[in-house]
Design a protein around this motif. Structure first.
Motif, PDB file in Angstrom:
ATOM      1  N   GLU A   1      39.478  32.150  38.632  1.00  0.00           N
ATOM      2  CA  GLU A   1      38.969  33.048  39.669  1.00  0.00           C
ATOM      3  C   GLU A   1      39.987  34.162  39.853  1.00  0.00           C
ATOM      4  O   GLU A   1      41.194  33.916  39.794  1.00  0.00           O
ATOM      5  CB  GLU A   1      38.790  32.262  40.974  1.00  0.00           C
ATOM      6  N   LYS A   2      39.524  35.365  40.047  1.00  0.00           N
ATOM      7  CA  LYS A   2      40.440  36.513  40.168  1.00  0.00           C
ATOM      8  C   LYS A   2      40.369  37.098  41.558  1.00  0.00           C
ATOM      9  O   LYS A   2      39.301  37.448  42.046  1.00  0.00           O
ATOM     10  CB  LYS A   2      40.090  37.562  39.105  1.00  0.00           C
ATOM     11  N   TRP A   3      41.514  37.213  42.193  1.00  0.00           N
ATOM     12  CA  TRP A   3      41.620  37.786  43.536  1.00  0.00           C
ATOM     13  C   TRP A   3      42.411  39.061  43.451  1.00  0.00           C
ATOM     14  O   TRP A   3      43.430  39.164  42.897  1.00  0.00           O
ATOM     15  CB  TRP A   3      42.337  36.851  44.472  1.00  0.00           C
TER      16      TRP A   3
ATOM     17  N   LYS B   1      46.305  38.962  42.660  1.00  0.00           N
ATOM     18  CA  LYS B   1      46.978  40.263  42.568  1.00  0.00           C
ATOM     19  C   LYS B   1      47.220  40.742  43.993  1.00  0.00           C
ATOM     20  O   LYS B   1      46.273  40.937  44.747  1.00  0.00           O
ATOM     21  CB  LYS B   1      46.126  41.294  41.838  1.00  0.00           C
TER      22      LYS B   1
ATOM     23  N   ASP C   1      43.909  33.612  39.834  1.00  0.00           N
ATOM     24  CA  ASP C   1      44.783  34.714  39.451  1.00  0.00           C
ATOM     25  C   ASP C   1      44.814  35.702  40.612  1.00  0.00           C
ATOM     26  O   ASP C   1      43.824  36.390  40.869  1.00  0.00           O
ATOM     27  CB  ASP C   1      44.252  35.362  38.174  1.00  0.00           C
TER      28      ASP C   1
ATOM     29  N   GLN D   1      41.662  44.867  34.010  1.00  0.00           N
ATOM     30  CA  GLN D   1      42.252  43.622  33.504  1.00  0.00           C
ATOM     31  C   GLN D   1      41.390  42.421  33.889  1.00  0.00           C
ATOM     32  O   GLN D   1      41.165  41.533  33.072  1.00  0.00           O
ATOM     33  CB  GLN D   1      43.668  43.439  34.047  1.00  0.00           C
ATOM     34  N   CYS D   2      40.922  42.399  35.113  1.00  0.00           N
ATOM     35  CA  CYS D   2      40.079  41.286  35.573  1.00  0.00           C
ATOM     36  C   CYS D   2      38.753  41.250  34.815  1.00  0.00           C
ATOM     37  O   CYS D   2      38.276  40.186  34.430  1.00  0.00           O
ATOM     38  CB  CYS D   2      39.831  41.384  37.075  1.00  0.00           C
TER      39      CYS D   2
ATOM     40  N   SER E   1      39.328  40.083  31.177  1.00  0.00           N
ATOM     41  CA  SER E   1      39.865  38.735  31.019  1.00  0.00           C
ATOM     42  C   SER E   1      38.755  37.742  30.690  1.00  0.00           C
ATOM     43  O   SER E   1      37.694  37.739  31.310  1.00  0.00           O
ATOM     44  CB  SER E   1      40.574  38.291  32.305  1.00  0.00           C
TER      45      SER E   1
END
Length: 142
Positions: free
Chosen positions: A140-142, A97, A95, A131-132, A135
């Motif tokens: 994986e969140k970037w 951003k 994910d 949000q991260c 979740s």
């Protein structure tokens, strides 16, 4: 070249006395090259090094910022790394951003406290971080 030297100096500052091996994840490198080929992009050593440096930086930092002149390969680097990591990982998608921090004010970016109403207004970064954190996806969140 100069960027590589700076990158190694930064890592050396974080880990004094540590010998920095020049190791590459062959599986990741193959996936990156596959992405570049699929997109019709050339596999320049400079670009491949930048992608691997971004990957190494992500392993040691909670946040990364890519800076550089227009058309220098910033988007290509993170997109290639994102697709490659998604392909070789069984953790799901990534994910991403993307923020152009120069297009907003500091208050819009970080948030601000209003002295008249005593209220906090979240900024773009704090909203994304929340949000991260909230979740429950394995992505994986970037």
């Amino acid at each position: 070249s100069e960027d590589l030297k700076l990158f190694h100096l930064l890592l050396g500052d974080l880990f004094p006395g540590l010998e920095l091996p020049n190791s590459h994840d062959e599986l990741l490198l193959t996936a990156v090259e596959k992405y570049l080929e699929k997109e019709g992009l050339q596999k320049h050593d400079f670009l491949l090094d930048k992608i691997l440096q971004l990957h190494a930086s992500q392993q040691t930092r909670h946040c990364n910022i890519l800076v550089g002149q227009t058309m220098c390969g910033k988007s290509t680097a993170w997109k290639a790394l994102s697709v490659a990591k998604s392909e070789i990982s069984n953790k799901g998608n990534i994910d991403v951003k993307v923020i152009n921090a120069t297009s907003v004010t500091l208050s819009e970016l970080y948030g601000a406290y209003d002295l008249q109403t005593f209220e906090w207004s979240d900024g773009i970064l704090s909203t994304i971080f929340k949000q991260c954190a909230e979740s429950e996806k394995a992505d994986e969140k970037w």
